[in-house]
Design an enzyme around this catalytic site. Sequence first.
Site, PDB file in Angstrom:
ATOM      1  N   ASN A   1       0.754  -1.085   0.066  1.00 40.67           N
ATOM      2  CA  ASN A   1       0.254   0.197   0.212  1.00 40.67           C
ATOM      3  C   ASN A   1       0.810   1.419   0.133  1.00 40.67           C
ATOM      4  O   ASN A   1       1.430   1.743   1.057  1.00 40.67           O
ATOM      5  CB  ASN A   1      -0.833  -0.026   1.328  1.00 40.67           C
ATOM      6  CG  ASN A   1      -1.911   1.029   1.356  1.00 40.67           C
ATOM      7  OD1 ASN A   1      -1.781   2.180   0.529  1.00 40.67           O
ATOM      8  ND2 ASN A   1      -2.752   1.283   2.279  1.00 40.67           N
TER       9      ASN A   1
ATOM     10  N   HIS B   1      -9.722   1.445   4.804  1.00 41.27           N
ATOM     11  CA  HIS B   1      -8.499   1.560   5.652  1.00 41.27           C
ATOM     12  C   HIS B   1      -8.692   2.548   6.432  1.00 41.27           C
ATOM     13  O   HIS B   1      -9.288   3.549   6.614  1.00 41.27           O
ATOM     14  CB  HIS B   1      -7.428   1.961   4.366  1.00 41.27           C
ATOM     15  CG  HIS B   1      -5.932   1.879   5.109  1.00 41.27           C
ATOM     16  ND1 HIS B   1      -5.561   2.920   6.038  1.00 41.27           N
ATOM     17  CD2 HIS B   1      -4.954   1.018   4.851  1.00 41.27           C
ATOM     18  CE1 HIS B   1      -4.325   2.583   6.233  1.00 41.27           C
ATOM     19  NE2 HIS B   1      -4.036   1.631   5.649  1.00 41.27           N
TER      20      HIS B   1
ATOM     21  N   GLU C   1      -6.901   4.810   7.593  1.00 41.76           N
ATOM     22  CA  GLU C   1      -6.679   6.224   7.163  1.00 41.76           C
ATOM     23  C   GLU C   1      -7.938   7.006   6.704  1.00 41.76           C
ATOM     24  O   GLU C   1      -8.177   8.041   6.955  1.00 41.76           O
ATOM     25  CB  GLU C   1      -5.520   6.341   6.486  1.00 41.76           C
ATOM     26  CG  GLU C   1      -4.169   6.031   7.298  1.00 41.76           C
ATOM     27  CD  GLU C   1      -3.083   5.521   6.417  1.00 41.76           C
ATOM     28  OE1 GLU C   1      -3.076   5.584   5.186  1.00 41.76           O
ATOM     29  OE2 GLU C   1      -2.041   4.966   7.338  1.00 41.76           O
TER      30      GLU C   1
ATOM     31  N   LYS D   1       0.243   4.345  -0.472  1.00 45.69           N
ATOM     32  CA  LYS D   1      -0.663   5.202   0.137  1.00 45.69           C
ATOM     33  C   LYS D   1      -0.193   6.583  -0.553  1.00 45.69           C
ATOM     34  O   LYS D   1      -0.276   6.586  -1.867  1.00 45.69           O
ATOM     35  CB  LYS D   1      -0.222   5.393   1.721  1.00 45.69           C
ATOM     36  CG  LYS D   1      -0.208   4.316   2.315  1.00 45.69           C
ATOM     37  CD  LYS D   1      -0.198   4.331   3.917  1.00 45.69           C
ATOM     38  CE  LYS D   1      -0.411   3.120   4.618  1.00 45.69           C
ATOM     39  NZ  LYS D   1      -0.297   3.142   6.089  1.00 45.69           N
TER      40      LYS D   1
ATOM     41  N   GLU E   1      -5.615  -4.792  10.493  1.00 39.73           N
ATOM     42  CA  GLU E   1      -4.454  -3.677  10.676  1.00 39.73           C
ATOM     43  C   GLU E   1      -4.747  -3.044  11.978  1.00 39.73           C
ATOM     44  O   GLU E   1      -5.736  -2.184  11.831  1.00 39.73           O
ATOM     45  CB  GLU E   1      -4.471  -2.759   9.513  1.00 39.73           C
ATOM     46  CG  GLU E   1      -4.234  -3.410   8.140  1.00 39.73           C
ATOM     47  CD  GLU E   1      -3.877  -2.413   7.205  1.00 39.73           C
ATOM     48  OE1 GLU E   1      -2.743  -2.590   6.708  1.00 39.73           O
ATOM     49  OE2 GLU E   1      -4.355  -1.310   6.637  1.00 39.73           O
TER      50      GLU E   1
ATOM     51  N   GLY F   1       2.184   2.370  10.983  1.00 38.51           N
ATOM     52  CA  GLY F   1       3.288   3.367  10.912  1.00 38.51           C
ATOM     53  C   GLY F   1       3.878   3.793  12.031  1.00 38.51           C
ATOM     54  O   GLY F   1       4.421   4.945  12.402  1.00 38.51           O
TER      55      GLY F   1
ATOM     56  N   SER G   1       3.017  -1.916  10.576  1.00 33.46           N
ATOM     57  CA  SER G   1       4.697  -2.188  10.784  1.00 33.46           C
ATOM     58  C   SER G   1       5.164  -3.564  10.393  1.00 33.46           C
ATOM     59  O   SER G   1       6.144  -3.906  11.212  1.00 33.46           O
ATOM     60  CB  SER G   1       4.730  -1.800  12.415  1.00 33.46           C
ATOM     61  OG  SER G   1       4.493  -0.444  12.440  1.00 33.46           O
TER      62      SER G   1
HETATM   63  P1  13P Z   1       2.866   0.374   7.652  1.00 27.23           P
HETATM   64  O1  13P Z   1       3.255  -0.836   7.043  1.00 27.23           O
HETATM   65  O2  13P Z   1       3.589   1.492   7.243  1.00 27.23           O
HETATM   66  O3  13P Z   1       2.536   0.606   9.288  1.00 27.23           O
HETATM   67  O4  13P Z   1       1.305   0.497   7.206  1.00 27.23           O
HETATM   68  C1  13P Z   1       0.531  -0.503   7.087  1.00 27.23           C
HETATM   69  C2  13P Z   1      -0.775  -0.087   6.404  1.00 27.23           C
HETATM   70  O5  13P Z   1      -1.594   0.987   6.816  1.00 27.23           O
HETATM   71  C3  13P Z   1      -1.132  -0.897   5.134  1.00 27.23           C
HETATM   72  O6  13P Z   1      -2.180  -0.790   4.452  1.00 27.23           O
END
Ligand code: 13P
Length: 253
Positions: free
Chosen positions: A9, A96, A98, A11, A169, A175, A215
């Site tokens: 992803n 997601h 976010e 982003k 997740e 993150g 992560s």
């Molecule tokens: P990270 O791997 O940066 O923690 O992000 C995970 C994520 O949100 C994948 O969709």
Amino acid sequence: MRRKIVAANWKMNLTFPQAKELALRLNTWVKIHKPVAEVFIAPTHLYLEQLNKDLRNSSITVISQNVSAMPDGAYTGDVSAQQLLSVGTKISIVGHSERRAYHHEVNKYIGKKITHLYENGMSPILCVGEKLEDRQAGKHFDVVKEQVSVALERQSNENLRDNLIIAYEPVWAIGTGRNAAPDQAQEMHAFIRKIIGDHHGLQVAHNTTILYGGSVNAGNASDMFDQFDIDGALVGGASLNFDDFTTIISARK
Ligand code: 13P
């Protein structure tokens, strides 16, 4: 069928030249190494058409980070399932954390997105996961149960049986550099499979692919993949680095 998938992803990262370079490097690597896992990349919508062309006949699948809950119409800035399909994209991430946090997306609305995907012969990667305060209050199973059951309640068992991917997740792991412990993730993945079984039958539960995200990195991926109910990973930050991401793909045996 339960699939082994390692998905990137990206982003809101990478300019088009950077994305293209990384995608083509990954493509060459996949051709040479023939990993066990299927490899997905989710660039920004802007790049889907070109990357789909560049990776045509490759074994990398280009997927979307999001899709509208509406089929078409006056929704400035949104992208519909049909539009994604028209440039060759058949899978979209939905829900997601976010999107839930910054765009106030709720479970029923996420369910509508899934409906549009299935109506167009496409399929979702449904993201679920609790916040830190939910876990601290011992509510993490309740939160995830609600997310899974409401988002899937209007979907047919046929669609779910053939094409359902879930990504667990935990928000506190995204993150932050603080991944869930493998046994914590396994516990939640098994729970998710059980909820799906309770609501949609054992065959759907058995076929559902459940990825872990939060992560994931080159150092912890293989311990995660050792868990029975962890089928693969949805990777954010580490997927932007070629060496880290290919190490994660290789860890999925
Ligand atoms: P990270 O791997 O940066 O923690 O992000 C995970 C994520 O949100 C994948 O969709």
